[in-house]
Write a protein that holds these residues in place. Sequence first.
Motif, PDB file in Angstrom:
ATOM      1  N   MET A 153      -8.177  19.320  -8.164  1.00  0.00           N
ATOM      2  CA  MET A 153      -7.851  18.436  -7.028  1.00  0.00           C
ATOM      3  C   MET A 153      -8.370  18.800  -5.574  1.00  0.00           C
ATOM      4  SD  MET A 153      -7.859  15.393  -7.900  1.00  0.00           S
ATOM      5  CE  MET A 153      -6.950  13.761  -7.828  1.00  0.00           C
ATOM      6  N   THR A 154      -7.903  20.226  -5.365  1.00  0.00           N
ATOM      7  CA  THR A 154      -8.124  20.788  -4.066  1.00  0.00           C
ATOM      8  C   THR A 154      -9.684  21.072  -3.881  1.00  0.00           C
ATOM      9  OG1 THR A 154      -8.238  23.116  -5.452  1.00  0.00           O
ATOM     10  CG2 THR A 154      -6.128  22.422  -4.209  1.00  0.00           C
ATOM     11  N   SER A 155     -10.541  20.689  -4.817  1.00  0.00           N
ATOM     12  CA  SER A 155     -11.757  20.855  -4.230  1.00  0.00           C
ATOM     13  C   SER A 155     -12.135  19.446  -3.701  1.00  0.00           C
ATOM     14  CB  SER A 155     -12.769  21.127  -5.385  1.00  0.00           C
ATOM     15  OG  SER A 155     -12.577  19.944  -6.479  1.00  0.00           O
ATOM     16  N   THR A 156     -11.477  18.439  -3.906  1.00  0.00           N
ATOM     17  CA  THR A 156     -12.059  17.138  -3.282  1.00  0.00           C
ATOM     18  C   THR A 156     -11.371  17.043  -1.785  1.00  0.00           C
ATOM     19  OG1 THR A 156     -10.107  16.076  -4.315  1.00  0.00           O
ATOM     20  CG2 THR A 156     -12.118  16.032  -5.471  1.00  0.00           C
ATOM     21  N   MET A 157     -10.368  17.639  -1.424  1.00  0.00           N
ATOM     22  CA  MET A 157      -9.647  17.696  -0.138  1.00  0.00           C
ATOM     23  C   MET A 157     -10.499  18.118   0.970  1.00  0.00           C
ATOM     24  SD  MET A 157      -6.390  16.610  -0.990  1.00  0.00           S
ATOM     25  CE  MET A 157      -5.222  17.605   0.000  1.00  0.00           C
ATOM     26  N   ASN A 158     -10.514  17.599   1.923  1.00  0.00           N
ATOM     27  CA  ASN A 158     -11.270  17.912   2.865  1.00  0.00           C
ATOM     28  C   ASN A 158     -10.777  19.367   3.439  1.00  0.00           C
ATOM     29  OD1 ASN A 158     -13.131  17.913   5.210  1.00  0.00           O
ATOM     30  ND2 ASN A 158     -11.714  16.963   6.567  1.00  0.00           N
ATOM     31  N   ASN A 159     -11.987  20.319   3.456  1.00  0.00           N
ATOM     32  CA  ASN A 159     -11.305  21.695   3.882  1.00  0.00           C
ATOM     33  C   ASN A 159     -11.976  21.830   5.379  1.00  0.00           C
ATOM     34  OD1 ASN A 159     -10.352  23.955   4.097  1.00  0.00           O
ATOM     35  ND2 ASN A 159     -10.653  24.656   1.972  1.00  0.00           N
ATOM     36  N   GLN A 160     -11.647  21.627   6.241  1.00  0.00           N
ATOM     37  CA  GLN A 160     -12.194  22.118   7.562  1.00  0.00           C
ATOM     38  C   GLN A 160     -12.319  23.620   7.629  1.00  0.00           C
ATOM     39  OE1 GLN A 160     -13.474  20.172   9.627  1.00  0.00           O
ATOM     40  NE2 GLN A 160     -12.896  17.912   8.870  1.00  0.00           N
ATOM     41  N   ALA A 161     -11.504  24.259   7.011  1.00  0.00           N
ATOM     42  CA  ALA A 161     -11.228  25.785   7.254  1.00  0.00           C
ATOM     43  C   ALA A 161     -12.763  26.562   6.789  1.00  0.00           C
ATOM     44  CB  ALA A 161     -10.317  26.344   6.353  1.00  0.00           C
ATOM     45  N   ASN A 162     -13.429  25.902   5.771  1.00  0.00           N
ATOM     46  CA  ASN A 162     -14.762  26.430   5.577  1.00  0.00           C
ATOM     47  C   ASN A 162     -15.967  26.334   6.628  1.00  0.00           C
ATOM     48  OD1 ASN A 162     -13.815  27.540   3.344  1.00  0.00           O
ATOM     49  ND2 ASN A 162     -14.206  25.682   1.913  1.00  0.00           N
ATOM     50  N   GLU A 163     -15.796  25.152   7.487  1.00  0.00           N
ATOM     51  CA  GLU A 163     -16.790  25.064   8.456  1.00  0.00           C
ATOM     52  C   GLU A 163     -16.899  26.249   9.587  1.00  0.00           C
ATOM     53  OE1 GLU A 163     -18.623  22.187   8.610  1.00  0.00           O
ATOM     54  OE2 GLU A 163     -17.846  21.899   6.670  1.00  0.00           O
ATOM     55  N   PRO A 164     -17.959  26.505   9.940  1.00  0.00           N
ATOM     56  CA  PRO A 164     -17.922  27.796  10.746  1.00  0.00           C
ATOM     57  C   PRO A 164     -17.598  27.429  12.284  1.00  0.00           C
ATOM     58  CG  PRO A 164     -20.189  27.066  10.390  1.00  0.00           C
ATOM     59  CD  PRO A 164     -19.166  26.277   9.178  1.00  0.00           C
ATOM     60  N   THR A 165     -16.885  28.176  12.830  1.00  0.00           N
ATOM     61  CA  THR A 165     -16.475  27.901  14.207  1.00  0.00           C
ATOM     62  C   THR A 165     -17.658  28.191  15.160  1.00  0.00           C
ATOM     63  OG1 THR A 165     -15.570  30.109  14.306  1.00  0.00           O
ATOM     64  CG2 THR A 165     -13.919  28.295  13.890  1.00  0.00           C
ATOM     65  N   HIS A 191      -2.016   9.093   2.850  1.00  0.00           N
ATOM     66  CA  HIS A 191      -2.494  10.422   2.820  1.00  0.00           C
ATOM     67  C   HIS A 191      -3.876  10.600   2.017  1.00  0.00           C
ATOM     68  CE1 HIS A 191       0.015  10.658  -0.987  1.00  0.00           C
ATOM     69  NE2 HIS A 191      -1.223  11.054  -1.335  1.00  0.00           N
ATOM     70  N   SER A 192      -4.215   9.201   1.511  1.00  0.00           N
ATOM     71  CA  SER A 192      -5.561   9.226   0.735  1.00  0.00           C
ATOM     72  C   SER A 192      -6.554   9.505   1.466  1.00  0.00           C
ATOM     73  CB  SER A 192      -5.659   7.867  -0.052  1.00  0.00           C
ATOM     74  OG  SER A 192      -4.417   7.477  -1.052  1.00  0.00           O
ATOM     75  N   TRP A 193      -6.496   9.027   2.698  1.00  0.00           N
ATOM     76  CA  TRP A 193      -7.585   9.178   3.513  1.00  0.00           C
ATOM     77  C   TRP A 193      -8.176  10.556   3.673  1.00  0.00           C
ATOM     78  CZ3 TRP A 193      -9.434   4.641   3.691  1.00  0.00           C
ATOM     79  CH2 TRP A 193      -8.529   3.624   3.803  1.00  0.00           C
ATOM     80  N   GLN A 194      -7.402  11.732   3.547  1.00  0.00           N
ATOM     81  CA  GLN A 194      -7.739  13.021   3.520  1.00  0.00           C
ATOM     82  C   GLN A 194      -8.740  13.549   2.533  1.00  0.00           C
ATOM     83  OE1 GLN A 194      -4.024  15.246   3.837  1.00  0.00           O
ATOM     84  NE2 GLN A 194      -3.537  14.831   1.852  1.00  0.00           N
ATOM     85  N   TYR A 195      -9.064  12.687   1.551  1.00  0.00           N
ATOM     86  CA  TYR A 195      -9.825  12.960   0.567  1.00  0.00           C
ATOM     87  C   TYR A 195     -11.418  12.743   1.001  1.00  0.00           C
ATOM     88  CZ  TYR A 195      -6.116  13.689  -2.869  1.00  0.00           C
ATOM     89  OH  TYR A 195      -4.973  13.864  -3.505  1.00  0.00           O
ATOM     90  N   GLU A 196     -12.193  13.421   0.330  1.00  0.00           N
ATOM     91  CA  GLU A 196     -13.571  13.459   0.937  1.00  0.00           C
ATOM     92  C   GLU A 196     -14.451  12.219   0.539  1.00  0.00           C
ATOM     93  OE1 GLU A 196     -15.632  17.022  -0.533  1.00  0.00           O
ATOM     94  OE2 GLU A 196     -14.949  18.022   1.203  1.00  0.00           O
ATOM     95  N   VAL A 197     -14.224  11.636  -0.616  1.00  0.00           N
ATOM     96  CA  VAL A 197     -14.729  10.182  -0.999  1.00  0.00           C
ATOM     97  C   VAL A 197     -13.538   9.155  -1.348  1.00  0.00           C
ATOM     98  CG1 VAL A 197     -16.486   9.142  -2.360  1.00  0.00           C
ATOM     99  CG2 VAL A 197     -16.767  11.472  -1.807  1.00  0.00           C
ATOM    100  N   VAL A 198     -13.389   8.288  -0.621  1.00  0.00           N
ATOM    101  CA  VAL A 198     -12.152   7.471  -0.587  1.00  0.00           C
ATOM    102  C   VAL A 198     -13.016   5.872  -0.781  1.00  0.00           C
ATOM    103  CG1 VAL A 198     -10.324   6.393   0.267  1.00  0.00           C
ATOM    104  CG2 VAL A 198     -10.778   8.765   0.862  1.00  0.00           C
ATOM    105  N   ILE A 232      -6.429   5.892  11.675  1.00  0.00           N
ATOM    106  CA  ILE A 232      -7.052   7.159  10.807  1.00  0.00           C
ATOM    107  C   ILE A 232      -8.575   7.146  10.740  1.00  0.00           C
ATOM    108  CG2 ILE A 232      -6.512   8.358   8.815  1.00  0.00           C
ATOM    109  CD1 ILE A 232      -3.896   7.484   8.628  1.00  0.00           C
ATOM    110  N   ILE A 233      -8.940   6.044  10.290  1.00  0.00           N
ATOM    111  CA  ILE A 233     -10.271   5.977   9.709  1.00  0.00           C
ATOM    112  C   ILE A 233     -11.398   5.624  10.938  1.00  0.00           C
ATOM    113  CG2 ILE A 233     -11.902   4.071   8.768  1.00  0.00           C
ATOM    114  CD1 ILE A 233      -9.740   2.948   7.046  1.00  0.00           C
ATOM    115  N   LEU A 234     -10.841   5.297  12.155  1.00  0.00           N
ATOM    116  CA  LEU A 234     -11.547   5.071  13.121  1.00  0.00           C
ATOM    117  C   LEU A 234     -11.766   6.365  13.964  1.00  0.00           C
ATOM    118  CD1 LEU A 234     -10.790   1.545  14.575  1.00  0.00           C
ATOM    119  CD2 LEU A 234     -12.804   2.286  13.324  1.00  0.00           C
ATOM    120  N   GLY A 235     -10.944   7.349  13.646  1.00  0.00           N
ATOM    121  CA  GLY A 235     -10.622   8.620  14.227  1.00  0.00           C
ATOM    122  C   GLY A 235     -11.450   9.653  13.379  1.00  0.00           C
TER     123      GLY A 235
END
Lengths: 605, 310
Positions: A1-13, A163-170, A185-188
């Motif tokens: 499941m973790t693979s589908t979560m949005n993971n901002q940490a991987n994005e380069p700063t 909390h479902s909104w944090q998945y990548e494809v909803v 949440i969505i509009l943000g």
Amino acid sequence: MTSTMNNQANEPTDASIARRKLHPLVDLQCDRSWFEELQNRSSKNGPWDDWTLYQLSVEAEHAKRIDSFEQLLCMRTLPSFEPMPHQIDTARKVVHEMGGRAILADEVGLGKTIEAGLVIKEYMVRGLVKRALILVPASLVLQWVRELNSKFGISAVAQKKEHSWQYEVVVASIDTAKRDPHRDIILGQDYDMIIIDEAHKLKNKKTTNYQFALQLRKKYCLLLTATPIQNDLDELYNLITLLKPGQLGGQSEFAANFVVDKRLPKNEDQLQDALSTVMIRNRRGDGGISFTKRVVKNIPLELSAEEQALYDAVTAFVRDRYKEDGVDMMSMLPLVTLQREVCSSRDAVFITLVNLFKKTSEDSPIRAKIWELVEFIKQIKANTKAEKVMELIQQINDKVIIFTEYRASQEYLLQYFRAQNILAVPYRGGMNRGKKDWMMDLFRGRAQILIATEAGGEGINLQFCHHIINFDLPWNPMRVEQRIGRVHRLGQTEDVKIYNLCTLGTIEEHIVNLLHEKINLFELVIGELDHILERFETDAGSIEQQLAKMLLESGGDSAHLEQRLNQLGSTFSKLREEKESAEAPKGPTILAQMTELGQKVEVKP
Amino acid sequence: MNSKQVHKYVQRYLEATQCAILEKSPAHFKVKLSPVADRELTNRPFYWSFVDRTGSEPETMTYLFVTDQEKYEDNVNAPALAPAPATSAVDAALNRSFGFVNNNLANGVRTHREDLYFGSRKLEQLFGAAKNSGSYVNLFQEPERRSNTPFQSTPYTQWLGVNMRVEFACDRKREEIHSYGVSLATGLVVENFYDRLKNLKLTPRLPANVHVTRNGLSFAKALNLVETSLERKLKGYDYSWAEDATARLEEELARIRHYYDPMVQQAEEEVKSAIEEQFNQRQTEIRWQYEPRVTASAINCGIFHLEGIE
């Protein structure tokens, strides 16, 4: 499941990106985060990774590399899935010519969902889409989730909690999404892709749904609808404004350039040109037989003397209650249900009576009356309908789906078949997904019979079966259509046989008569019904309520009831004719002339 | 990746992570995962945090990885026909003595079947697992032959090696993979460095009778050399795709300007800012969608100690 979560940490700063100029229009952005980590490990002398895994990692990247801007690369990742040629062409066109913003307006049954799935998959394979939001009617949420997962290998998740909104494809229903707390949440969010199914529901720009859709922040966007124009050209204009504002000019220019009358376009060639960059509409071929036939058979039944006695007693009970309580429809509806239930099984009546008994106060005279009814129930030893069904099933000697409105009848039938040594499995709305799938598998495999209480649009596709028995009929024609639609759809290779059980001299006889003879329900073109119902139900409540009211007001006068039902039937056919004639110069024809927007597809069942 | 390549790939992963292969054919593996592989592949974070916290002995999962579905099904179905009577006789005997015997019990733990093909989620996860533990290496070339005299030392050069994925993106995208090596002794830059490494025997330990030459340049200098070489190479490319994308971008911007400008002008004061905000949002979206960009990021990298001085 973790693979589908949005993971901002991987994005380069931004700090770890170095920019260099390659071309007046393009910068090279070098991500240096790897270098920092390498230095870090080097200074600590480890930990170091394995050489084989290092090689495997490189090889995986080589295999996944996107060689060219062109091509539909997602196909190589979907080995067991073969879309139809027009679906592939559509996906290719959306990705390579339309920049990923399009209205997919194929006629019903040509697979808009598949086209949308191919587009989103292609963008995901290319790494251009990670976050996607799919807004669909509530009844289609699970079907979308399943299709995306099983056909396209996309880890889509149905929105259930905040909390479902944090998945990548909803996948979510738009009515939920637009409400608090979800709305903010969505509009943000910035969505790489947004798909809206049944987009014609957004035709009116004053609605909250439309305003919500307008505020979504998106890169790519697909709107799916078979009817981009239902009434007038403004609807189409509004849809396009969601995708590409100004594609047809400003509102006034659009009116001046393209519209003679709300329903009549002008400069059609230019309009078609302007549309061709945002809309694809594939049409059914004329020659191809798109669906197999429906063969409807009503099976008239005489109730046994004991059943008839119960029916009469219940009818009298309901009539008395109506006389005493007056016209409070809310309290009367359950009573009408009683009458319908007698036509199904004594078990169904019994459960309702027990509930009614519990609800009435202890000193109420009604309690005694209810007991009297229960006495009638006790007299009944056999179920006429069930015996008839048994007979039918032996004749058919093939897979059969039996639909009933009542849970108690379902239980009764399960037991009945078990006693006859016939394998039957249940299906109902309350089951969880896993159990539903299990029941489907059993039915596909060993079980001859599926007994279902709901047909709902939950994406149960049962094309392998072509016999339906309506043990009893819902009063809402749409629900009847949904039942049949489970089986009579693309992929069905046989004519579909529909058996309606109909107990003579009861309310059921009237209903079967109305639905079959007057409304001609079973021969309506798919997709026609909901439009007619939409208009029908606006005036006097839902069709079920209208029917219940007629029934009560007739006071047992069969001729009177017959007459009212006839009226209802003719109102219905009038609406239908109106629709047909009104539609002649409207949406479908406007689009029918625009043959350049897609291709003609011969659908072979 | 065809099924043969997938098969080979899976085998190498399983071996590299010390998984116990219980059974294999050209179409499948039955494997008891090692703890390392189990953590990566089974989606059991709660189980593993339990093991880590309590220090209990982990029970890893057993998988059936099918790499060629068609062939596997054929194999399973075909030979099963012949020995079937024998087993059923055994079953019958057991059934007489013990009542019903579930055959699966005899086979031990339940195995999860996963079909691995290019595009399948499990293989994708395996790719991810390879990347997670195959990103940063520090390796030494094994000497071709043992030196004759133990007193003679072979000189080695330290290299910075990196595999880069270069993405050319607008509303569409394509990628290239480039591999660079920089000699930290001399500053020599080598393209296709990975191909050179592939043919060498590499080990994590410093071999005997080897000495590493002193570095002539810093890591940071080496990084700069890599980026400059890449930049020089990419500058020679054809950028008509970016020009086309920019043209599309400008066209789209003009179109929405044409739509929103009159709206903003005619708008009542109270709604004006809302319309302007929407206009801005649409502009941002279009830039996001069409703006051409080239990005380079590392797939993985490492420090390589190779024979000779270059």
